[in-house]
Design an enzyme around this catalytic site. Structure first.
Site: not given
Length: 471
Positions: A19-20, A23
């Protein structure tokens, strides 16, 4: 079962990393190359801005009650993203990564659950529960609450005053979400039922999810203690002292506690004096506190240690511009643009400073470079229009102003610059039409500029102009 608890926790940590990473990689594509220097593109969880918020806290919430609160995103410098579209894409990238993980896990479940793996039959309820958690966190993350990705997607498109208020509230968004989940039962139930429904649509039986949750909870509390101990030990053993102080400073920056951030960066610099990132972030904190000369000195140290540090050159230019050391600012922006030629703001800021020295041809060339990289920034088109007007290229100035208005029809100077050009061409009707639009947007700014602007000398005797400026 211990295996279920370990499987779910490890799977969840890996999904948070992805998820990170989502980004970070989109931010990198969108112009913030600093994420690479910070190690965010390595999929190494220890490189994230705040290890506790990004990984430990979500794990603790997961173990306490199966509620996977999302962790803090990696530190993205949104000033370096090329457009509002990229800002929205960076926020959307995290949930998209979680969706991708959920889809891949679902494929594994659908094709694997029919295999005769008797000794590993616990894995299917564990996988079902993990898929449910992924779906849950996607729904959760897309809520339009400041601090969550759902709000980050729409934030770039909101009025500036709303954006500013939401940033002040954003640091508390995660706590508001915590209260809603733990104390507002209808809200929690709505999210849970939504996640169950989507999981069933994916072909994950609700009974299997429930079984996975029960097996997970048998060892959750024990694993919680072990996870915290391991996280603290890893944190202490892997981080060098200057890195710890640097990360603490970044955390204070996110909380807008700039004095505390400076103190942390000073500690990092005491340990490692040739740490350019610490000098740079120290400069950033000083800039926010309007201590411009101190900020310039910090940026000077950063570029002395790392001459190719284009971010430091750019921010140095901003500080120099504010204290009106414009020639030095030009040099800084030129260095930033030379090192990072695809960073449109360096070219734009360079154009603004050149315009100030009436070097209009050079300013237009800089604006053109910025537009080549980012054609949808209305401010660049507006300032280009002004420079063309000074060169008496009025038709080109009008065309540039129209470009700006098409992108942002609420930009005062886009209408005003067009009015100047039409007045210089003797077209009173169109000059007044554009002046009226400018006055509607900002009456005070209009009067302040129009009363003394020589571009309107030829139309000052017109009754409509006198009435518009209140004479």
């Amino acid at each position: 079962m211990l295996q279920v608890a370990v499987f779910v926790c490890v799977g969840w940590l890996l999904s948070v990393c992805l998820h990170e990473f989502g980004h970070a990689i989109v931010a990198y594509w969108g112009g913030d190359t600093s994420v690479k220097d910070k190690g965010y593109l390595t999929l190494n969880p220890l490189k994230y801005t705040d290890f506790n918020l990004s990984l430990v806290m979500p794990l603790i919430f997961l173990l306490l009650g199966g509620i996977p609160l999302p962790g803090a995103a990696v530190y993205i410098d949104h000033r370096r993203l090329r457009s509002r579209w990229w800002k929205s894409a960076v926020s959307a990238a995290g949930p998209f990564a979680s969706i991708l993980v959920a889809v891949l896990l679902t494929i594994s479940f659908r094709f694997g659950s029919s295999l005769p793996l008797v000794e590993y039959r616990w894995i299917w309820p564990a996988l079902a529960f993990l898929i449910y958690l992924e779906v849950y966190v996607v729904i959760l993350n897309l809520l339009p609450i400041p601090g969550l990705d759902g709000y980050g997607i729409i934030d770039p498109w909101l009025p500036p005053e709303i954006q500013e208020r939401s940033r002040k509230f954003g640091q508390y968004g995660i706590f508001v979400l915590f209260v809603l989940l733990w104390f507002v039962e209808p809200f929690n139930r709505l999210l849970g039922e939504g996640a169950f429904s989507i999981s069933q649509m994916l072909g994950i039986p609700s009974q299997m999810v429930g079984m996975g949750y029960r097996l997970f909870n048998e060892w959750a509390k024990v694993l919680l203690v072990v996870a915290i101990v391991i996280a603290i030990a890893v944190r202490q053993l892997t981080k060098k002292p200057h890195e710890k102080w640097y990360e603490q400073g970044n955390g204070r920056i996110r909380g807008r506690k700039y004095e505390e951030a400076i103190a942390a960066f000073d500690q990092a610099i005491r340990v490692k004096s040739d740490f350019p990132e610490a000098w740079y972030m120290r400069g950033y904190a000083l800039l926010q506190l309007q201590r411009y000369e101190d900020a310039i000195a910090a940026y000077d140290k950063a570029v002395e240690i790392k001459p190719e540090y284009w971010e430091a050159w750019y921010d140095r230019g901003i500080a120099l511009e504010i204290v009106q050391r414009r020639e030095d600012a030009i040099y800084s922006y030129e260095k930033a643009a030379q090192i990072k030629p695809d960073f449109h703001l360096a070219w734009y800021k360079l154009g603004v400073q050149l315009n100030h020295f009436q070097r209009y041809e050079e300013a237009i060339a800089a604006y053109d470079k910025a537009i080549e990289i980012q054609p949808y920034d209305a401010n660049i088109w507006t300032d280009r229009s002004a420079a063309l007007g000074y060169l008496k290229r009025y038709d080109d100035a009008i065309a540039a102003g129209e470009k700006a208005i098409k992108i942002n029809p609420k930009l005062f100077f886009a209408w005003y610059n067009k009015a100047c050009a039409y007045a210089e061409l003797g077209n009173v009707e169109l000059a007044m039409e554009n002046l009226q639009m400018a006055a509607k947007l900002d009456a005070e700014k209009f009067k302040e500029n129009a009363k003394k602007d020589p571009s309107f000398d030829s139309i000052r005797h017109h009754q409509a102009f006198s009435k518009l400026i209140g004479e």
